[in-house]
Design an enzyme around this catalytic site. Sequence first.
Site, PDB file in Angstrom:
ATOM      1  N   GLU A 193      -9.427  -1.822   5.415  1.00 48.33           N
ATOM      2  CA  GLU A 193     -10.052  -1.451   6.698  1.00 48.33           C
ATOM      3  C   GLU A 193     -11.614  -2.293   6.827  1.00 48.33           C
ATOM      4  O   GLU A 193     -11.957  -2.991   6.071  1.00 48.33           O
ATOM      5  CB  GLU A 193     -10.605  -0.075   6.698  1.00 48.33           C
ATOM      6  CG  GLU A 193      -9.296   0.980   6.684  1.00 48.33           C
ATOM      7  CD  GLU A 193      -8.584   1.033   7.629  1.00 48.33           C
ATOM      8  OE1 GLU A 193      -8.522   0.096   8.676  1.00 48.33           O
ATOM      9  OE2 GLU A 193      -7.913   2.075   7.590  1.00 48.33           O
TER      10      GLU A 193
ATOM     11  N   ASN B  61      -7.130  -2.196  14.289  1.00 46.68           N
ATOM     12  CA  ASN B  61      -8.804  -2.649  13.974  1.00 46.68           C
ATOM     13  C   ASN B  61      -8.773  -3.959  13.168  1.00 46.68           C
ATOM     14  O   ASN B  61      -9.708  -4.113  12.359  1.00 46.68           O
ATOM     15  CB  ASN B  61      -9.391  -1.468  13.279  1.00 46.68           C
ATOM     16  CG  ASN B  61      -8.633  -1.052  11.995  1.00 46.68           C
ATOM     17  OD1 ASN B  61      -7.751  -1.548  11.465  1.00 46.68           O
ATOM     18  ND2 ASN B  61      -9.072  -0.085  11.279  1.00 46.68           N
TER      19      ASN B  61
ATOM     20  N   HIS C 178      -7.049  -4.380  10.255  1.00 48.36           N
ATOM     21  CA  HIS C 178      -6.848  -4.427   8.865  1.00 48.36           C
ATOM     22  C   HIS C 178      -5.541  -5.026   8.325  1.00 48.36           C
ATOM     23  O   HIS C 178      -4.781  -5.188   9.129  1.00 48.36           O
ATOM     24  CB  HIS C 178      -6.665  -2.696   8.633  1.00 48.36           C
ATOM     25  CG  HIS C 178      -5.681  -1.881   8.798  1.00 48.36           C
ATOM     26  ND1 HIS C 178      -5.745  -0.736   9.194  1.00 48.36           N
ATOM     27  CD2 HIS C 178      -4.205  -2.377   8.747  1.00 48.36           C
ATOM     28  CE1 HIS C 178      -4.515  -0.270   9.350  1.00 48.36           C
ATOM     29  NE2 HIS C 178      -3.628  -1.151   9.486  1.00 48.36           N
TER      30      HIS C 178
ATOM     31  N   ASP D 133       0.891  -1.158  -0.023  1.00 48.20           N
ATOM     32  CA  ASP D 133      -0.023   0.217   0.031  1.00 48.20           C
ATOM     33  C   ASP D 133       0.694   1.398  -0.044  1.00 48.20           C
ATOM     34  O   ASP D 133       2.061   1.235   0.176  1.00 48.20           O
ATOM     35  CB  ASP D 133      -0.966   0.020   1.348  1.00 48.20           C
ATOM     36  CG  ASP D 133      -0.269  -0.494   2.473  1.00 48.20           C
ATOM     37  OD1 ASP D 133       0.910  -0.264   2.513  1.00 48.20           O
ATOM     38  OD2 ASP D 133      -0.941  -0.668   3.501  1.00 48.20           O
TER      39      ASP D 133
HETATM   40  C1  GLP Z   1      -0.069   0.251   8.626  1.00 46.58           C
HETATM   41  C2  GLP Z   1      -0.017  -0.500   7.299  1.00 46.58           C
HETATM   42  C3  GLP Z   1      -0.537  -2.006   7.488  1.00 46.58           C
HETATM   43  C4  GLP Z   1       0.575  -2.411   8.878  1.00 46.58           C
HETATM   44  C5  GLP Z   1      -0.171  -1.942  10.014  1.00 46.58           C
HETATM   45  C6  GLP Z   1       0.252  -2.010  11.292  1.00 46.58           C
HETATM   46  O1  GLP Z   1      -1.068   1.220   8.662  1.00 46.58           O
HETATM   47  N1  GLP Z   1      -0.817   0.067   6.456  1.00 46.58           N
HETATM   48  O2  GLP Z   1       0.421  -2.771   6.613  1.00 46.58           O
HETATM   49  O3  GLP Z   1       0.489  -3.917   9.077  1.00 46.58           O
HETATM   50  O4  GLP Z   1      -0.591  -0.512   9.841  1.00 46.58           O
HETATM   51  O5  GLP Z   1       1.429  -1.251  11.819  1.00 46.58           O
HETATM   52  P1  GLP Z   1       2.366  -1.381  12.736  1.00 46.58           P
HETATM   53  O6  GLP Z   1       3.311  -2.433  12.303  1.00 46.58           O
HETATM   54  O7  GLP Z   1       3.143  -0.114  12.814  1.00 46.58           O
HETATM   55  O8  GLP Z   1       1.639  -1.722  14.133  1.00 46.58           O
END
Ligand code: GLP
Length: 249
Positions: free
Chosen positions: A150, A143, A145, A72
Site C-alpha cells: 500500500e 491507490n 498498490h 499475497d
Molecule cells: C487486490 C490484489 C492486487 C490486485 C488489486 C487490483 O487487492 N491484492 O494484487 O492487483 O487488488 O484488483 P482488481 O484487479 O480487481 O482491480
Amino acid sequence: MPTTQVYPDPIAASNSLAVEVAALIRSRGPNDRPIVFGLATGTTPLPFYAELERLYRDENLSFKNVITFNLDEYLGLGPQDPQSYWHFMHESLFDHIDVPSAHINIPNGMTAPDDLERYCRSYEQAIQEVGGIDLQILGIGSNGHIGFNEPGAARDAHTLVVDLAEKTRTDNAAFFDADEEVPTRAITMGCGTILSAKRIALMAWGERKAAIVREALHGPVTNDLPASFLQEHPDTTFYLDTAAASLLP
Ligand code: GLP
C-alpha cells in the site's frame, strides 16, 4: 522505463500476454530448470487465466514444468474460505491446468501470529531457491498498490505482513458478504521481492485505472504510489486496454 502495449480490450491484451507466457514455457525442455511465475489475484487477470486454461485444453500447453508464487493472501483466511486467494487461484486457474500442486506457492493466511516473521522469510527463501521469478504478473490497486504493498511501502521490502489501506478494503468489499468481513491485514511479497523478478507484466483495464496508470508511469517515483517503483525496473511492460491508457500523454 516500462514499455506500454495498448489493446482494444482486456481479452486482446490478455491473449497477447498469454502468447508470451506460452512461448516462455515452451522454451524450456522437460529436464530444464522449471519456469517460475509470480501470479496476481483480483478481477484483472481473469481473462488472462481463462486464456491459459484454453491453451492447456486446446493447444497442449503443459504447466508440469512451471512453479508459481502468488503475491499475497489475506491474513486469517484459509484455503476453505471462498474469499481466500488460495480459493480464488484454484477456482480461476490451478484446478483447470496440469501444474503439480507441489509447485504452487500461496502465502498461508492461517500462519500463527508468532510464526509470521519466520514464515515470511521462508516464502522469500523458497523464491530464491528455485532461482527467482522469471515473470511476475501484476494488477494495480486503485491507490497504486502492487500485491498488497500500500502507499507508504518500502522500496526494498521483502515478503511481509501489512495493514490494508481503507481504500483497498472498500474496493475489495464486493467479494465479501459485509464490509466488516474484509480482513485488515495480509501477507504480501514486498516491493523488493517484486522488483527482483527478471520480467514484470502489469495489466490494467478500464477508465477506473486510467489516472493511477498515468501516475505510475509518468509521475514521480515515490512510495506514496508503490507501482511507480516499476519505472526503475529494467524489463517491465504495462498491458493496457484503450480505456486504461486513455490519460497517457
Ligand atoms: C487486490 C490484489 C492486487 C490486485 C488489486 C487490483 O487487492 N491484492 O494484487 O492487483 O487488488 O484488483 P482488481 O484487479 O480487481 O482491480
